[in-house]
Design an enzyme around this catalytic site. Sequence first.
Site, PDB file in Angstrom:
ATOM      1  N   THR A   1       0.865   4.981   5.121  1.00  0.00           N
ATOM      2  CA  THR A   1       0.341   3.609   5.697  1.00  0.00           C
ATOM      3  C   THR A   1       1.120   2.670   5.925  1.00  0.00           C
ATOM      4  O   THR A   1       0.961   2.316   7.251  1.00  0.00           O
ATOM      5  CB  THR A   1      -0.860   3.306   5.141  1.00  0.00           C
ATOM      6  N   GLY A   2       2.087   2.522   5.518  1.00  0.00           N
ATOM      7  CA  GLY A   2       2.884   1.467   5.856  1.00  0.00           C
ATOM      8  C   GLY A   2       4.765   1.976   7.084  1.00  0.00           C
ATOM      9  O   GLY A   2       4.435   1.093   7.569  1.00  0.00           O
TER      10      GLY A   2
ATOM     11  N   GLU B   1       6.023  -3.662   0.613  1.00  0.00           N
ATOM     12  CA  GLU B   1       6.058  -3.461  -0.374  1.00  0.00           C
ATOM     13  C   GLU B   1       4.917  -1.745  -0.940  1.00  0.00           C
ATOM     14  O   GLU B   1       3.390  -1.658  -0.843  1.00  0.00           O
ATOM     15  CB  GLU B   1       5.191  -3.703  -0.824  1.00  0.00           C
TER      16      GLU B   1
ATOM     17  N   GLY C   1       0.622  -1.533  -0.105  1.00  0.00           N
ATOM     18  CA  GLY C   1      -0.050   0.018   0.146  1.00  0.00           C
ATOM     19  C   GLY C   1       0.780   1.281   0.015  1.00  0.00           C
ATOM     20  O   GLY C   1       1.681   1.520   0.063  1.00  0.00           O
ATOM     21  N   SER C   2       0.412   2.330   0.452  1.00  0.00           N
ATOM     22  CA  SER C   2       1.121   3.570   0.518  1.00  0.00           C
ATOM     23  C   SER C   2       1.869   3.299   1.638  1.00  0.00           C
ATOM     24  O   SER C   2       1.965   2.563   2.474  1.00  0.00           O
ATOM     25  CB  SER C   2       0.477   4.473   0.704  1.00  0.00           C
TER      26      SER C   2
ATOM     27  N   CYS D   1       2.073   0.272  -8.408  1.00  0.00           N
ATOM     28  CA  CYS D   1       3.240   0.506  -7.735  1.00  0.00           C
ATOM     29  C   CYS D   1       4.366   0.154  -8.833  1.00  0.00           C
ATOM     30  O   CYS D   1       5.361   1.720  -8.656  1.00  0.00           O
ATOM     31  CB  CYS D   1       3.681  -0.897  -6.928  1.00  0.00           C
TER      32      CYS D   1
END
Length: 468
Positions: A228-229, A246, A224-225, A280
């Site tokens: 958020t990671g 990732e 995800g973004s 991505c």
Amino acid sequence: MRDEALTINGEAMRTADRFAVINPGDGSIAGYASNAGRAELDRAVAAARDAFPGWSRKPDEELRAACTAVAGQINDNTEELARLVTLEQGKPLNGPGSRWEIGAAAAWAEHTAGLALPPRVLQDDDDGRVELYRRPLGVVGSITPWNFPVLIAVWHMLPALRTGNTVVIKPSPYTPLATTRLVELMNEVLPAGVVNIVTGDDGMDSLGAAMSAHAGIRKIVFTGSCATGKAVMRSAAETMKRLTLELGGNDAGIVLPDADPGAIAEDLFWGAFINNGQTCAAMKRLYVHDSIHDDVCDALVEVARNVPVGPGLDEGSILGPIQNRMQFDKVKRLVEDAGSRGRVLLGGAPGDGLFFPPTIVSGLANGDPLVDEEQFGPVLPVIRYSEVEDAVAAANDSPNGLGGSLWSADVESARRMALRLECGSVWINKHGAIQPNAPFGGVKQSGLGVEFGEEGLAEYTDIQVVLS
Ligand code: NAD
């Protein structure tokens, strides 16, 4: 219309509350998903924990066979899964769309089934014997995004299962339907509790945040973004969870002066516009040498203007809508801003609903938001350069480092130059072509760890050493 239940301990479980999933192609309701909260998450984690001892002690051959059976389930239900992905995600059935995604998911599952991490003997002599084992972790929590809902779920779950872990998966609230069906299909061939799914609308109480902090989960695999990671990493610290992150990319492509514009145009286009740029590892900015800049732009525009854009369920569509309003608004803002300084060569104006035509903008530079930010949509900035050194420096001038590409007639020297790009994967004369035998992951702020291959498999294990 689909009204999906959770699957916990092999059983369908409905919540009192549910949420609507929107079809980005026309704004209609594609289906409903269960709105789980902390209680359902706790039940799912408990089921996965209970299933772990039996699953992790299975002989390696049985784990391999189970993963092959999952690949078979995906293969046998390709059309149903593809239609669900198209309904909720928007991507067309055809082209590199949902049928492609499900086909790739089956191939990845099959490939992962065939991987192995056998014990290694590090020393065996008069002084002693040292054996290295890869041990499963326990419950793996998988948190997925909305761009490739089935493929990324397979990337997360299959290596976890193959190494003897059990799983709780949480898909994006934008695309929970196909993943829920995938988990149902997996449960037809796996013991109860080995794979469980919770879905939620990211309302007051984010399931993803609760998973990241959950004491019963030993690892989070998150795609995800970047923002958020980082939140996942923070909340995972307390329980020292293993992490594979990732995250976002802002991949650069560099077209070197010896490239043939006509020959590379189609691959350049798909390197940037696959899944409408919502990928991505798509090319998000393209640096082109001054001597061929205009020819590359012309050739790209020619390819782009001939790609059919339309509703995903139409067999003739090759690109669909942007997946959600927030993403659409971001693309619109970046293109409007870029238009005030750059030159819009194609597209530029939003279509109906969430449709946005393939857009190519020249005349920008590093420092422009469309170049510096991850647009994650169907728009590509083309940046002119005259010194190759400057292009390499500009490509590396980013906090991200997922992928990059070099385009040249001289593949040998491009291979040498590849090592100067600060990113996890470098493609030559292609972009974003990930494959199950090549470890894939980001450097810098694009993530932590890799997926795929034996290196990816190892991330679902802890090392245990036996010394005698
Ligand atoms: P996102 O970060 O908004 O959401 C991803 C997932 O995280 C969703 O399931 C969401 O519900 C969940 N989530 C939300 N809040 C959370 C929290 N506080 N803790 C834990 N989980 C939480 O990302 P997105 O918009 O769905 O996806 C787009 C982004 O994903 C882009 O930046 C893209 O580059 C990136 N991406 C990366 C890869 C890769 O392999 N590197 C692949 C696909 C997408």
